[in-house]
Motif scaffolding. Structure first.
Motif, PDB file in Angstrom:
ATOM      1  N   SER A  89       0.825  -1.204   0.000  1.00  0.00           N
ATOM      2  CA  SER A  89       0.000   0.000   0.000  1.00  0.00           C
ATOM      3  C   SER A  89       0.863   1.259   0.000  1.00  0.00           C
ATOM      4  O   SER A  89       0.562   2.229  -0.703  1.00  0.00           O
ATOM      5  CB  SER A  89      -0.921  -0.015   1.231  1.00  0.00           C
ATOM      6  OG  SER A  89      -1.720   1.141   1.274  1.00  0.00           O
ATOM      7  N   ASN A  92       2.125   2.036  -3.401  1.00  0.00           N
ATOM      8  CA  ASN A  92       1.055   2.158  -4.413  1.00  0.00           C
ATOM      9  C   ASN A  92       0.919   0.913  -5.291  1.00  0.00           C
ATOM     10  O   ASN A  92       0.686   1.008  -6.503  1.00  0.00           O
ATOM     11  CB  ASN A  92       1.294   3.395  -5.290  1.00  0.00           C
ATOM     12  CG  ASN A  92       1.237   4.681  -4.498  1.00  0.00           C
ATOM     13  OD1 ASN A  92       0.381   4.841  -3.630  1.00  0.00           O
ATOM     14  ND2 ASN A  92       2.166   5.588  -4.771  1.00  0.00           N
ATOM     15  N   ILE A  93       1.082  -0.245  -4.674  1.00  0.00           N
ATOM     16  CA  ILE A  93       0.899  -1.519  -5.365  1.00  0.00           C
ATOM     17  C   ILE A  93      -0.429  -2.115  -4.909  1.00  0.00           C
ATOM     18  O   ILE A  93      -0.774  -2.047  -3.726  1.00  0.00           O
ATOM     19  CB  ILE A  93       2.057  -2.490  -5.062  1.00  0.00           C
ATOM     20  CG1 ILE A  93       3.388  -1.858  -5.483  1.00  0.00           C
ATOM     21  CG2 ILE A  93       1.850  -3.828  -5.778  1.00  0.00           C
ATOM     22  CD1 ILE A  93       4.608  -2.664  -5.072  1.00  0.00           C
ATOM     23  N   SER A  94      -1.171  -2.672  -5.828  1.00  0.00           N
ATOM     24  CA  SER A  94      -2.493  -3.222  -5.511  1.00  0.00           C
ATOM     25  C   SER A  94      -2.400  -4.277  -4.417  1.00  0.00           C
ATOM     26  O   SER A  94      -1.468  -5.090  -4.416  1.00  0.00           O
ATOM     27  CB  SER A  94      -3.124  -3.844  -6.759  1.00  0.00           C
ATOM     28  OG  SER A  94      -3.265  -2.885  -7.771  1.00  0.00           O
ATOM     29  N   THR A  99      -7.771 -11.323  -4.389  1.00  0.00           N
ATOM     30  CA  THR A  99      -7.283 -11.374  -5.767  1.00  0.00           C
ATOM     31  C   THR A  99      -6.803 -12.797  -6.058  1.00  0.00           C
ATOM     32  O   THR A  99      -6.513 -13.580  -5.142  1.00  0.00           O
ATOM     33  CB  THR A  99      -6.101 -10.409  -6.007  1.00  0.00           C
ATOM     34  OG1 THR A  99      -4.989 -10.827  -5.196  1.00  0.00           O
ATOM     35  CG2 THR A  99      -6.478  -8.973  -5.669  1.00  0.00           C
TER      36      THR A  99
END
Length: 233
Positions: A89, A92-94, A99
């Motif tokens: 987070s 900025n990584i999913s 998932t």
């Protein structure tokens, strides 16, 4: 008769489960095989030997812990507030929870002992004299691993791959905790069956369960055949 939309809803979880089992097995082949080889190698240093015993114990934990416990702690570890999820987070990584990628991580951890154990046992069966001759002829450790150890352990690798694939197909607790039930993404067949039973749609549950039983019989027959081959070798 089952309508077309329900048939599509039934097929999608099978595809997700097969894809998950395939990706998980490939990852175990690539990363867990060298680990099993290292664990099986004799260690002269006492510290390394103790470390291997500790690591074997950690790897075996999914055999004794409820899947929901493993899924719960993976959920915490991958959530955006703590652990790996927090690091993702901040960069900025999913996030990985809910998932397919998160399912793969959970499945690798949960299926690891089912792959490691037969491969580790097969590496242990390699005569020490064979490895000593290989050491004299081939100075590179990596080449010795590829050219000598892997061919000698091929039956165990095939056996571990089959068991891991079959085990991943039947996963429920871990995948439910970290993946939820997202159509075409994280809804595997075990979760789909559970939902059909909850909805009292027993016809669909029977069909999916029947297909799983057929797949299970085929996998068990393959595993038994490879095991007999292993005993004869």
């Amino acid at each position: 008769m089952i309508d077309q939309s329900l048939m599509s809803d039934m097929l999608s979880p099978f595809w997700v489960s097969i894809k998950l089992a395939g990706v998980t097995t490939i990852c175990l082949l690539l990363f867990a095989t060298p680990v099993a080889y290292w664990l099986a190698k004799p260690s002269r240093r006492q510290v390394v030997a103790r470390l291997k015993v500790l690591l074997m114990g950690i790897i075996a934990m999914p055999l004794v812990l409820p899947p929901t416990v493993i899924g719960f702690y993976l959920l915490l570890l991958l959530s955006p507030s703590v652990g790996i999820g927090k690091w993702l987070s901040e960069h900025n990584i999913s996030p990985l929870i809910f998932t397919f990628e998160g399912l793969v991580i959970g499945s690798i951890i949960y299926s690891l002992p089912f792959y490691i154990q037969p491969v580790y046992a097969q590496f242990l069966r390699i005569p020490q004299s064979v490895m000593e001759v290989a050491h004299l002829l081939e100075p590179s450790r990596f080449k010795r691993f590829l050219r000598v150890a892997l061919p000698q352990a091929r039956v165990g690798i095939v056996l571990g791959s089959l068991i891991s694939f079959a085990h991943t197909i039947g996963e429920f607790g871990v995948v439910l905790m970290i993946g939820g039930s997202i159509s075409d993404e994280t809804k595997v067949v075990s979760i789909a069956i559970y939902e059909q039973v909850e909805a009292l749609n027993y016809e669909a549950a029977h069909m999916m369960s029947g297909i799983l039983i057929i797949m299970g019989v085929i996998m068990v027959a393959l595993i038994a055949s490879v095991s007999r081959l292993n005993q004869r070798s």
